[in-house]
Write an enzyme that holds these catalytic residues in place. Structure first.
Site, PDB file in Angstrom:
ATOM      1  N   LYS A  32       0.868  -1.169   0.000  1.00 31.24           N
ATOM      2  CA  LYS A  32       0.000   0.000   0.000  1.00 31.24           C
ATOM      3  C   LYS A  32       0.910   1.226   0.000  1.00 31.24           C
ATOM      4  O   LYS A  32       1.664   1.456   0.950  1.00 31.24           O
ATOM      5  CB  LYS A  32      -0.908   0.003   1.217  1.00 31.24           C
ATOM      6  CG  LYS A  32      -1.948   1.146   1.195  1.00 31.24           C
ATOM      7  CD  LYS A  32      -1.488   2.311   2.050  1.00 31.24           C
ATOM      8  CE  LYS A  32      -2.515   3.421   2.099  1.00 31.24           C
ATOM      9  NZ  LYS A  32      -2.353   4.441   1.053  1.00 31.24           N
ATOM     10  N   GLY A  83      -5.660   2.651  -2.210  1.00 31.74           N
ATOM     11  CA  GLY A  83      -6.783   3.156  -1.442  1.00 31.74           C
ATOM     12  C   GLY A  83      -6.310   4.002  -0.284  1.00 31.74           C
ATOM     13  O   GLY A  83      -5.106   4.176  -0.053  1.00 31.74           O
ATOM     14  N   GLY A 133      -5.379   5.282   3.413  1.00 34.34           N
ATOM     15  CA  GLY A 133      -4.679   4.629   4.503  1.00 34.34           C
ATOM     16  C   GLY A 133      -5.606   4.185   5.617  1.00 34.34           C
ATOM     17  O   GLY A 133      -5.387   3.136   6.238  1.00 34.34           O
ATOM     18  N   VAL A 140      -7.163   0.847   3.797  1.00 35.80           N
ATOM     19  CA  VAL A 140      -6.225  -0.203   3.382  1.00 35.80           C
ATOM     20  C   VAL A 140      -5.179  -0.466   4.460  1.00 35.80           C
ATOM     21  O   VAL A 140      -4.876  -1.620   4.794  1.00 35.80           O
ATOM     22  CB  VAL A 140      -5.559   0.171   2.049  1.00 35.80           C
ATOM     23  CG1 VAL A 140      -4.501  -0.864   1.675  1.00 35.80           C
ATOM     24  CG2 VAL A 140      -6.604   0.285   0.950  1.00 35.80           C
ATOM     25  N   GLY A 141      -4.609   0.603   5.008  1.00 33.13           N
ATOM     26  CA  GLY A 141      -3.586   0.416   6.033  1.00 33.13           C
ATOM     27  C   GLY A 141      -4.126  -0.292   7.257  1.00 33.13           C
ATOM     28  O   GLY A 141      -3.487  -1.195   7.802  1.00 33.13           O
ATOM     29  N   GLU A 169       9.648   2.310  10.606  1.00 33.57           N
ATOM     30  CA  GLU A 169      10.590   3.424  10.491  1.00 33.57           C
ATOM     31  C   GLU A 169       9.768   4.699  10.510  1.00 33.57           C
ATOM     32  O   GLU A 169       9.006   4.976   9.571  1.00 33.57           O
ATOM     33  CB  GLU A 169      11.430   3.347   9.220  1.00 33.57           C
ATOM     34  CG  GLU A 169      12.499   4.428   9.203  1.00 33.57           C
ATOM     35  CD  GLU A 169      13.098   4.674   7.839  1.00 33.57           C
ATOM     36  OE1 GLU A 169      13.616   5.793   7.643  1.00 33.57           O
ATOM     37  OE2 GLU A 169      13.037   3.784   6.989  1.00 33.57           O
ATOM     38  N   CYS A 210      12.954  12.054   6.852  1.00 31.09           N
ATOM     39  CA  CYS A 210      12.897  11.739   8.287  1.00 31.09           C
ATOM     40  C   CYS A 210      14.269  11.772   8.936  1.00 31.09           C
ATOM     41  O   CYS A 210      14.378  11.914  10.158  1.00 31.09           O
ATOM     42  CB  CYS A 210      12.222  10.378   8.505  1.00 31.09           C
ATOM     43  SG  CYS A 210      12.849   9.060   7.456  1.00 31.09           S
TER      44      CYS A 210
END
Length: 484
Positions: A169, A200, A202, A205-206, A244, A278
């Protein structure tokens, strides 16, 4: 205008079962250049996971030679489209086309994973016990928009190297590059179901991937807040996670450092990808007696950028990814001003000469107190906060006084002292004097910057389970030959 209407499940390009699409806006012009379907539902996730589960039965039993050959084909298919990937990322994220190290370095990451397949010992013996490393199963891969190709490619290539199957995803902000990666895997002859891409939101789908009972492992890269939600959802089925997450890395400039090198190196890393990284060293710690000396170097570095169209070869700094991120960065710049930090470069508003596009000004604050918002929160934009210290011990304390621990940077002449400071920083990766990273070394964070590691042997082992088989010591009759 291009239209992308399919996702990749079980070796086929199929439409999501739900409605919805996302307009892709060029961050340099604010014009729509494509639309991408974004309507995947829980049913689509179920279908993709089922395909990955079926494929795992056979793919987990493939030989090292078969997986090495597959990775070589993926590398070949990917290299054929490198120029196209560079164009797409410039449009999706705004990274200058000629400065996209992630596009070319992805090949190196693939080769490291391939070579590990060849050298890694999946069986070892401890006394009368054989210790096996076996593929963990179906992997959910959730990747971010800021490094859309490199991050996703590292995830799926290590899954393949380990003999796992996966459901990916990608971020809503960078789906086209993910679609192209799926096309690369399809062209390389990746078996059906080994890699699936679901497009899709988050929140749908997540969540479905993270909590799915038939997903054995989640690899997530993104914000700490989103990562915490993934971890909570994954805990319901007690699956392994590798996270992460965010960062607020410190660049510790020791008193004996080359101040110009430290200033240029810190700004260069901090403002890479317009600060949307990041690992950005967005806190620079300098001795109080050297503040005024380092300021001109910081200002010169910040003002040296050529800001403009990411497709223009002259551009060295592109726009923010979208309006929401641009507005967020403006809010932090205002917070820095409100809290009394001294502005020495950049500031509020668009870069002069850019009436359209999300072009934030490269900004440097000094006289920043460690308790200010710009010193504690991840900005994800080209904003540097300069904090002074009295002693090196205080610098280490300030650097470690953060909920994050992803990266750290140390500049100094004395290498022994530099190593001591690097060792004292509570972070997963430390750079000394602007050194280059090593693709075989692990990447990950301390504290709220993450759990687990990616890349190299540590990354490969995230995709492997450990099994002990007793009763097969060297003196045993009919001793099985170890699989190396």
């Amino acid at each position: 205008m291009d239209k992308y209407q399919s996702q990749f499940i079980d070796g086929e390009w199929v439409a999501p079962s739900g409605p919805g699409e996302r307009e892709m806006v060029n961050p340099a012009t604010e014009e729509v250049y494509a639309t991408v379907v974004n309507g995947a539902t829980v049913q689509d996730v179920d279908r993709a996971v089922s395909a990955a589960r079926r494929a795992f039965r056979t793919f987990s039993k493939t030989t090292k030679e078969e997986r090495i050959a597959l990775i070589d084909r993926i590398i070949e298919a990917y290299e054929e489209r490198i120029e196209e990937f560079a164009d797409v990322i410039a449009l999706e994220v705004g990274i200058p086309r000629h400065m996209q190290g992630q596009v070319t370095s992805t090949v190196g990451h693939m080769k490291v994973a391939r070579d590990l397949v060849r050298s890694y010992e999946t069986e070892t013996r401890i006394g009368d016990t054989i210790v096996r490393r076996e593929p963990i199963g179906v992997c959910g891969l959730i990747s971010p928009w800021n490094w859309p190709i490199q991050t996703l490619a590292i995830k799926f290539i290590y899954a393949i190297a380990a003999g796992c199957t996966s459901v990916a995803k990608t971020s809503d902000a960078s789906p086209i590059s993910a679609i192209m990666l799926a096309e690369v895997l399809e062209k390389a002859g990746t078996p059906k179901g080994v890699y699936n891409l679901v497009l899709g939101r988050g929140s749908v789908v997540g969540e479905a991937l993270s909590s799915h009972p038939d997903v054995d492992f989640i690899s997530f890269t993104g914000s700490t807040r989103a990562g915490a939600r993934v971890g909570e959802a994954a805990a319901r089925t007690v699956k392994r996670v590798c996270l992460e997450l965010g960062g607020k890395s410190a660049s510790v400039v020791l008193p004996d450092a080359d101040l110009e090198m430290a200033a240029r190196g810190t700004i260069g890393r901090s403002f890479s990808n317009t600060g949307q990284s990041c690992h950005a060293p967005s806190r620079l710690l300098v001795h109080e007696d050297q503040l005024e000396e380092i300021i001109p170097f910081l200002v010169a570095a910040a003002e040296s950028y050529v800001i403009g169209d990411p497709l223009d070869p002259a551009t060295t700094l592109g726009p923010m990814v979208h309006k929401e991120q641009y507005d967020t960065v403006q809010g932090y710049i205002q917070a820095g001003l409100d809290e009394g930090a001294r502005l020495v470069a950049g500031g509020l508003g668009r870069q002069p000469g850019h009436d359209r596009g999300y072009f934030a000004r490269p900004t440097v604050f000094v006289d920043v107190h460690p308790d200010m918002r710009i010193a504690r929160e991840e900005i994800f934009g080209p904003v540097e906060s300069v904090i002074t210290y009295k002693t090196v011990e205080e610098a280490i304390e300030i650097a470690n006084d953060s909920i994050y621990g992803l990266g750290g940077y140390v500049y100094g002449e004395d290498r022994q002292r530099g190593y001591e400071v690097a060792s004292a920083l509570r972070a997963g990766r430390i750079w000394f004097n602007g050194s280059a990273p090593n693709q075989q070394s692990p990447m990950g964070g301390y504290k709220q910057s993450g759990v687990g590691r990616s890349m190299g042997v540590f990354g490969l082992e995230e995709y492997l389970e450990v099994k002990s088989v007793f009763g097969f010591g060297p003196e045993s009759q009919g001793l099985p030959e170890l699989h190396r």
